[in-house]
Motif scaffolding. Structure first.
Motif, mmCIF file in Angstrom:
data_model
loop_
_atom_site.group_PDB
_atom_site.id
_atom_site.type_symbol
_atom_site.label_atom_id
_atom_site.label_comp_id
_atom_site.label_asym_id
_atom_site.label_seq_id
_atom_site.Cartn_x
_atom_site.Cartn_y
_atom_site.Cartn_z
ATOM 1 N N UNK A 290 8.377 10.920 39.430
ATOM 2 C CA UNK A 290 8.036 11.865 38.361
ATOM 3 C C UNK A 290 8.000 13.267 38.947
ATOM 4 N N UNK A 291 8.788 14.200 38.406
ATOM 5 C CA UNK A 291 8.811 15.558 38.971
ATOM 6 C C UNK A 291 7.517 16.313 38.692
ATOM 7 N N UNK A 292 7.344 17.409 39.401
ATOM 8 C CA UNK A 292 6.169 18.257 39.216
ATOM 9 C C UNK A 292 6.125 18.828 37.800
ATOM 10 N N UNK A 293 4.956 18.772 37.158
ATOM 11 C CA UNK A 293 4.795 19.208 35.774
ATOM 12 C C UNK A 293 3.961 20.484 35.698
ATOM 13 N N UNK A 294 4.312 21.327 34.741
ATOM 14 C CA UNK A 294 3.493 22.493 34.424
ATOM 15 C C UNK A 294 2.565 22.094 33.282
ATOM 16 N N UNK A 295 1.433 21.488 33.628
ATOM 17 C CA UNK A 295 0.566 20.862 32.635
ATOM 18 C C UNK A 295 0.027 21.859 31.619
ATOM 19 N N UNK A 296 -0.295 23.064 32.058
ATOM 20 C CA UNK A 296 -0.861 24.065 31.158
ATOM 21 C C UNK A 296 0.207 24.945 30.518
ATOM 22 N N UNK B 293 0.102 12.142 40.797
ATOM 23 C CA UNK B 293 1.233 11.524 40.095
ATOM 24 C C UNK B 293 2.399 11.301 41.054
ATOM 25 N N UNK B 294 2.648 12.273 41.925
ATOM 26 C CA UNK B 294 3.733 12.146 42.908
ATOM 27 C C UNK B 294 3.485 10.960 43.835
ATOM 28 N N UNK B 295 2.219 10.785 44.237
ATOM 29 C CA UNK B 295 1.886 9.688 45.153
ATOM 30 C C UNK B 295 1.994 8.331 44.449
ATOM 31 N N UNK C 265 -4.947 21.118 37.525
ATOM 32 C CA UNK C 265 -3.742 21.166 36.703
ATOM 33 C C UNK C 265 -2.716 22.175 37.198
ATOM 34 N N UNK C 266 -2.875 22.643 38.403
ATOM 35 C CA UNK C 266 -1.957 23.646 38.951
ATOM 36 C C UNK C 266 -0.511 23.143 38.886
ATOM 37 N N UNK C 267 0.397 24.041 38.523
ATOM 38 C CA UNK C 267 1.793 23.657 38.318
ATOM 39 C C UNK C 267 2.531 23.319 39.608
ATOM 40 N N UNK C 268 2.001 23.760 40.740
ATOM 41 C CA UNK C 268 2.674 23.503 42.015
ATOM 42 C C UNK C 268 2.457 22.063 42.453
ATOM 43 N N UNK C 269 3.179 21.660 43.448
ATOM 44 C CA UNK C 269 3.040 20.305 43.981
ATOM 45 C C UNK C 269 1.711 20.100 44.678
#
Length: 289
Positions: free
Chosen positions: A139-145, A131-133, A119-123
């Motif tokens: 869909x942009x990078x998400x800060x899941x936590x 998700x990016x693939x 769940x790391x916020x980085x790409x």
């Protein structure tokens, strides 16, 4: 014969609970030379009326309820599905049973570290990269936590993944106790697979499912380890993920208030007992009907 078990229940459950009730009636500050002062039910009243306390407590209570409402049916249903799939005489079925049960034996600290990387916020985080693939970068990078919208959902996903194997093993044991003659009779009556599941499998593991639901309910309200680790080490959104048990320990470690921590613990115990008794009665009545 029952004396060792009864002695254990008294020593490790009854005595600590009675002690917690007694401490909740006092203003107890640890590491303080001042004696404890009796405040009666003031600690419980402040949980709902004191603006400095009630906001965080009510938020943690809501988070706990949402966590339980999602995890109980999701984890029980997934455990039932996996148990049914693995209750077949197929090549390699023991490997898959071990594979699904393996997260249960992992320490929660290790599980939290693994999911912190996912769940790391980085790409470079596994989920963000996936998700990016899959979306071709739409869909942009998400800060899941860190995001309040996804933090609790991330904890729920982690908890279901880690705990479903335990419920799966319990249900699998119940499935293996169903006599094969019942399925043979159902097939003779031309019952298809779904009808066999509804009229043979589910009634055959009725008591097992009731036990699993009650156990999952208790564990859902006891959630703490993954929340604490993700908040402290992964920057998880504290407001969106804190639970009642986390709030109790935080009252002790951060606010130095043993009386409030005891009051929260007693309140949580009463809630779990009430919900468990209601759930047990409803499930028993539905099973008898």
């Amino acid at each position: 014969m029952a004396l060792p078990a009864v002695a254990g229940l008294i020593a490790f459950i009854a005595v600590p609970f009675i002690t917690a009730i007694a401490l909740s009636l006092f203003n107890v500050q640890i590491n303080q030379v001042r004696p404890a002062t009796f405040v009666g039910l003031d600690q419980y009243i402040r949980l709902f009326t004191d603006p400095l306390v009630s906001g965080a407590f009510l938020r943690s209570l809501i988070n706990n309820l949402v966590f339980a409402i999602v995890v109980i049916p999701a984890q029980t249903g997934l455990a039932l599905l996996l148990a049914v799939l693995l209750n077949r005489k197929l090549r390699g079925v023991r490997f898959f049973r071990t594979l699904f049960f393996m997260p249960v034996v992992f320490p929660m600290a290790l599980v939290a570290v693994i999911w912190r990387l996912i769940l790391d916020r980085s790409s470079d985080g596994l989920l963000n990269a996936s998700v990016h693939f899959l979306t071709a970068g739409l869909v942009p990078t998400q800060d899941w936590l860190g995001s309040s919208a996804t933090a609790l959902g991330s904890v729920i996903l982690l908890s279901v993944w880690q705990g479903v194997g335990f419920q799966m093993v319990i249900i699998l044991a119940g499935l293996q106790d169903i006599p094969e003659e019942r399925y043979e009779a159902a097939r003779l009556d031309r019952a298809n697979a779904w009808q066999q599941f509804i009229h043979v499998t589910v009634p055959g593991i009725r008591n097992t499912l009731i036990f699993v639901v009650l156990l999952t309910t208790i564990l859902a309200f006891r959630v703490y380890d993954q929340v604490y680790i993700l908040i402290r080490t992964a920057g998880a959104n504290e407001s969106a993920t804190q639970t009642v048990l986390y709030q109790a320990t935080n009252s002790l470690s951060s606010d130095n208030n043993l009386g409030r921590a005891s009051a929260i613990s007693v309140f949580l115990f009463v809630i779990v007992v009430i919900i468990t008794l209601i759930q047990r009665r409803l499930l028993r009545q539905r099973s008898e009907e």
